[in-house]
Motif scaffolding. Structure first.
Motif, PDB file in Angstrom:
ATOM      1  N   ALA A 120     105.509  33.118 -33.932  1.00  0.00           N
ATOM      2  CA  ALA A 120     105.768  33.316 -35.363  1.00  0.00           C
ATOM      3  C   ALA A 120     106.264  34.717 -35.703  1.00  0.00           C
ATOM      4  O   ALA A 120     107.049  34.890 -36.626  1.00  0.00           O
ATOM      5  CB  ALA A 120     104.515  33.003 -36.172  1.00  0.00           C
ATOM      6  N   ASP A 121     105.846  35.722 -34.954  1.00  0.00           N
ATOM      7  CA  ASP A 121     106.257  37.093 -35.249  1.00  0.00           C
ATOM      8  C   ASP A 121     107.568  37.471 -34.564  1.00  0.00           C
ATOM      9  O   ASP A 121     108.009  38.606 -34.641  1.00  0.00           O
ATOM     10  CB  ASP A 121     105.153  38.078 -34.881  1.00  0.00           C
ATOM     11  CG  ASP A 121     104.824  38.079 -33.397  1.00  0.00           C
ATOM     12  OD1 ASP A 121     105.390  37.254 -32.645  1.00  0.00           O
ATOM     13  OD2 ASP A 121     103.988  38.906 -32.986  1.00  0.00           O
ATOM     14  N   ASP A 174      95.696  36.839 -32.570  1.00  0.00           N
ATOM     15  CA  ASP A 174      95.182  38.180 -32.316  1.00  0.00           C
ATOM     16  C   ASP A 174      95.374  38.646 -30.876  1.00  0.00           C
ATOM     17  O   ASP A 174      95.000  39.764 -30.534  1.00  0.00           O
ATOM     18  CB  ASP A 174      93.688  38.228 -32.661  1.00  0.00           C
ATOM     19  CG  ASP A 174      93.428  38.052 -34.149  1.00  0.00           C
ATOM     20  OD1 ASP A 174      94.336  38.344 -34.955  1.00  0.00           O
ATOM     21  OD2 ASP A 174      92.315  37.616 -34.511  1.00  0.00           O
ATOM     22  N   ALA A 175      95.967  37.829 -30.025  1.00  0.00           N
ATOM     23  CA  ALA A 175      96.071  38.129 -28.593  1.00  0.00           C
ATOM     24  C   ALA A 175      96.855  39.403 -28.310  1.00  0.00           C
ATOM     25  O   ALA A 175      96.543  40.121 -27.352  1.00  0.00           O
ATOM     26  CB  ALA A 175      96.702  36.958 -27.836  1.00  0.00           C
ATOM     27  N   ASP A 176      97.848  39.712 -29.121  1.00  0.00           N
ATOM     28  CA  ASP A 176      98.655  40.908 -28.870  1.00  0.00           C
ATOM     29  C   ASP A 176      98.066  42.159 -29.517  1.00  0.00           C
ATOM     30  O   ASP A 176      98.638  43.237 -29.421  1.00  0.00           O
ATOM     31  CB  ASP A 176     100.103  40.701 -29.298  1.00  0.00           C
ATOM     32  CG  ASP A 176     100.265  40.437 -30.786  1.00  0.00           C
ATOM     33  OD1 ASP A 176      99.251  40.431 -31.518  1.00  0.00           O
ATOM     34  OD2 ASP A 176     101.411  40.210 -31.223  1.00  0.00           O
ATOM     35  N   GLY A 177      96.920  42.008 -30.189  1.00  0.00           N
ATOM     36  CA  GLY A 177      96.257  43.153 -30.797  1.00  0.00           C
ATOM     37  C   GLY A 177      96.828  43.569 -32.138  1.00  0.00           C
ATOM     38  O   GLY A 177      96.386  44.554 -32.729  1.00  0.00           O
ATOM     39  N   ARG A 199      98.184  42.291 -36.175  1.00  0.00           N
ATOM     40  CA  ARG A 199      98.116  41.233 -37.190  1.00  0.00           C
ATOM     41  C   ARG A 199      99.477  41.114 -37.857  1.00  0.00           C
ATOM     42  O   ARG A 199     100.030  42.103 -38.336  1.00  0.00           O
ATOM     43  CB  ARG A 199      97.053  41.551 -38.231  1.00  0.00           C
ATOM     44  CG  ARG A 199      95.665  41.436 -37.650  1.00  0.00           C
ATOM     45  CD  ARG A 199      94.632  41.370 -38.714  1.00  0.00           C
ATOM     46  NE  ARG A 199      93.346  41.076 -38.072  1.00  0.00           N
ATOM     47  CZ  ARG A 199      92.320  40.626 -38.710  1.00  0.00           C
ATOM     48  NH1 ARG A 199      92.386  40.410 -40.000  1.00  0.00           N
ATOM     49  NH2 ARG A 199      91.198  40.379 -38.076  1.00  0.00           N
ATOM     50  N   HIS A 200      99.986  39.910 -37.862  1.00  0.00           N
ATOM     51  CA  HIS A 200     101.298  39.652 -38.455  1.00  0.00           C
ATOM     52  C   HIS A 200     101.153  38.607 -39.548  1.00  0.00           C
ATOM     53  O   HIS A 200     100.495  37.578 -39.342  1.00  0.00           O
ATOM     54  CB  HIS A 200     102.278  39.133 -37.386  1.00  0.00           C
ATOM     55  CG  HIS A 200     102.507  40.081 -36.269  1.00  0.00           C
ATOM     56  ND1 HIS A 200     103.370  41.133 -36.353  1.00  0.00           N
ATOM     57  CD2 HIS A 200     101.976  40.140 -35.024  1.00  0.00           C
ATOM     58  CE1 HIS A 200     103.370  41.807 -35.208  1.00  0.00           C
ATOM     59  NE2 HIS A 200     102.527  41.225 -34.387  1.00  0.00           N
TER      60      HIS A 200
END
Length: 142
Positions: free
Chosen positions: A38-39, A110-113, A115-116
């Motif tokens: 999504a990001d 949240d896996a990439d640390g 928030r998008h």
């Protein structure tokens, strides 16, 4: 015989991952992939988290989980409507399972640390499809 071998080497690579059925298991995997993408960045940490979640949820080994994720990536790409994916999933889950599924979506988000907003929007669409309130979904993130 050599001509056939050479012809196969020159042929475009075959796509060995088939399109899965749009069942609840693959719909969840497709939603996990959709949250991760999504990001605009589909990162290793997100892929690793998806594989771990699929392995845990469906009692798969690492290879089976990676194969299932690849199938889910195809389904995610073929089904542009997040509501439709959530609906497929909601038809086969109980309210207790729903909490686990939403928690899984948040873990990927949240896996990439980071928030998008785009990831949060996908989770919000999915949770609405499950019939869960935004407050209940937010509580599962914490």
């Amino acid at each position: 015989m050599f001509e056939r071998i050479i012809a196969r080497l020159r042929a475009p690579a075959a796509d060995f991952t088939s399109m899965p059925e749009a069942d609840a298991r693959h719909a969840l995997g497709a939603l996990l992939v959709r949250v991760a993408k999504a990001d605009g960045a589909y990162l290793f940490q997100e892929i690793e988290e998806i594989d771990l979640l699929l392995a845990d949820l469906y009692n798969l080994n690492a290879v089976e989980a990676a194969r299932m994720r690849a199938e889910c990536e195809k389904l995610e790409d073929a089904m542009p409507d997040t509501d439709e994916l959530a609906h497929i999933l909601s038809c086969d889950v109980t309210s207790g399972e729903c909490d686990n599924l939403v928690s899984a979506l948040w873990k990927v988000a949240d896996a990439d640390g980071l928030r998008h907003d785009t990831e949060e929007k996908v989770v919000a669409i999915a949770t609405r499809g499950f019939g869960m309130s935004p407050e209940a979904a937010a509580a599962l993130r914490a």
